[in-house]
Design a protein around this motif. Structure first.
Motif: not given
Length: 179
Positions: A28-50
């Motif tokens: 899509c061409g969106a630009k950003g930093g690490s929070r805009d492009f998290p790794s799938t591992v970070a997203l998995t950990i975030a869901r588990q932590n939540d």
């Protein structure tokens, strides 16, 4: 050659591999930093932590002052408040620092519920989008909460933080000065 990590675009949910932290989505061409492009591992950990933190709200009403008093009298560096199991797979415990415990059971309960429902993640509190740190205010006082991901025996860091079978979560609630 470096290993590729899979990242997810926050704007369009496109998953894509990259050797380094991306700054732009190839779809899509969106630009950003690490929070805009998290790794799938970070997203998995975030869901588990939540999920784990949400279960803390169920534990808070059952806490008692006597347990806090005993730990404070013993001079414990960290006061174990409860062991938490989120079926079928997430296990861990919640601890508070002596400063938090000294405020009394009502303060501790309010802090735990606040941690459970906190969703105010920013670049400062959650730079990797894994939801392992946050801030909250309880009775006008600023607190930090932190999720540490240990191995099953709580001896060292988890060898695979996104795998609940190898990870024991410890949520610590503290005053900033106690960090």
């Amino acid at each position: 050659m470096l290993d590729h990590i899979t990242y997810t675009c926050a704007a369009c949910a496109h998953e894509f591999p990259a050797e380094f932290q991306p700054g732009r989505c190839p779809k899509c061409g969106a630009k950003g930093g690490s929070r805009d492009f998290p790794s799938t591992v970070a997203l998995t950990i975030a869901r588990q932590n939540d999920r784990f933190r949400a279960a803390l709200a169920l534990v808070a009403p059952r806490l008692c002052q006597a347990r806090l008093d005993l730990a404070l009298d013993a001079g414990a560096a960290l006061i174990p408040v409860a062991t938490v199991a989120v079926l079928p797979d997430l296990n861990g415990r919640i601890v508070v620092t002596p400063g938090v415990a000294a405020k009394g059971i009502h303060f501790v309960r309010e802090a735990i519920v606040g941690c459970a429902v906190d969703g105010n993640f920013t670049d400062f509190t959650d730079p990797y989008a894994d939801h392992t740190f946050g801030t909250l205010d309880v009775q006008g006082e600023r607190l930090y909460w932190q999720v540490d991901l240990y191995d099953a025996d709580c001896v060292s860091g988890s060898p695979s933080p996104s795998d609940p079978a190898h990870t024991h979560r410890v949520v610590t609630i503290m005053f900033p000065i106690e960090r």
